[in-house]
Design an enzyme around this catalytic site. Structure first.
Site: not given
Ligand code: F6R
Length: 243
Positions: A67, A136, A138, A143
């Site tokens: 992303d 959550n 995701h 989401e």
């Molecule tokens: C990152 C991404 C997100 C993260 C997720 C966990 O490219 O797509 O889905 O992997 O939000 O983030 P952290 O590792 O910061 O807890």
């Protein structure tokens, strides 16, 4: 699914980096799907260290990221391209033409998503996709919702995400309200998926994603339907799965 439970974050990072380096050694021109966020930082440090020691060679590796924020490019420190350059791309011998993210500078969402979808199709399936988990449930920027979004798409960030991101931006600078992300089908196309999670604040997500109902309300739960998933998480993140 294979599950590795580690004592702490460092051990989780080393174990996951081992799996990624095994992939690169077995197939030097492999396609790696990569993630940003806090969790993979230790993995990228470990991979850079092994590269410096001469144990890893990225010269033929191709990467595709999950992303990118709409509106941000390499000129912004907060963009995911800047994160990837700082934490991995500029530390190893990846070729610049072999690394790929959605083009955040393209404000035409339809065009940006179509062009990343086409690129993913051209590159082919990820040999290994690295994923972090949101609290959550995701994955990427997929989401919780009423249905699974299949392909690369543009998401409107929730107000709480926009507010949380404000601290990373200078006062007066615009905080992105949208992001481009791989969809669920783009993620599930990977031959192997490596999920990493650390800390007790991920414990609910790990339980719901891997042991709960498969539902778009917990986007990562779709991973239960993939036939080659490896979960590497520390004791904290696994703590609610033992109850
Ligand atoms: C990152 C991404 C997100 C993260 C997720 C966990 O490219 O797509 O889905 O992997 O939000 O983030 P952290 O590792 O910061 O807890």
């Amino acid at each position: 699914m294979r599950v590795y439970i580690t004592k702490n974050y460092d051990e989780m990072s080393r174990k996951a980096a081992n799996i990624i380096s095994a992939q690169i050694i077995l197939k030097p021109d492999c396609v790696l799907g990569l993630a940003t966020g806090a969790t993979p930082l230790g993995i990228y440090n470990q991979l850079a260290e092994w590269y410096n020691k001469g144990d890893l060679n990225f010269s033929e590796v191709i990467t595709i990221n999950l992303d990118e924020y709409r509106g941000l490019g390499a000129e912004s420190e907060q963009s995911y391209i800047s994160y990837m350059r700082k934490n991995l791309f500029d530390r190893v011998n990846l070729k610049s033409e072999n690394v790929h993210l959605p083009d955040g500078r393209n404000l035409d969402s339809v065009e940006a998503c179509k062009s990343y979808n086409n690129l993913l199709a051209k590159i082919g399936r990820q040999d290994l996709q690295l994923l972090g988990l949101g609290r959550n449930g995701h994955i990427g920027f997929n989401e919780p919702g009423e249905f699974f979004e299949k392909d690369v798409h543009c998401v409107e960030l929730t107000q709480s995400t926009v507010d949380a991101n404000k601290r990373f931006f200078e006062a007066g600078k615009e905080v992105p309200t949208h992001a481009y992300t791989m969809g669920i089908r783009s993620i599930l196309r990977a031959k192997k998926i490596l999920v990493v999670a650390s800390g007790e604040d991920k414990a609910d997500a790990v339980k719901k994603v891997f042991y709960g109902a498969v539902t778009p309300k917990v986007p990562g739960s779709i991973l239960q339907l993939h036939n080659d998933v490896i979960l590497v998480c520390d004791e904290g993140a696994f703590s609610k799965c033992r109850q």
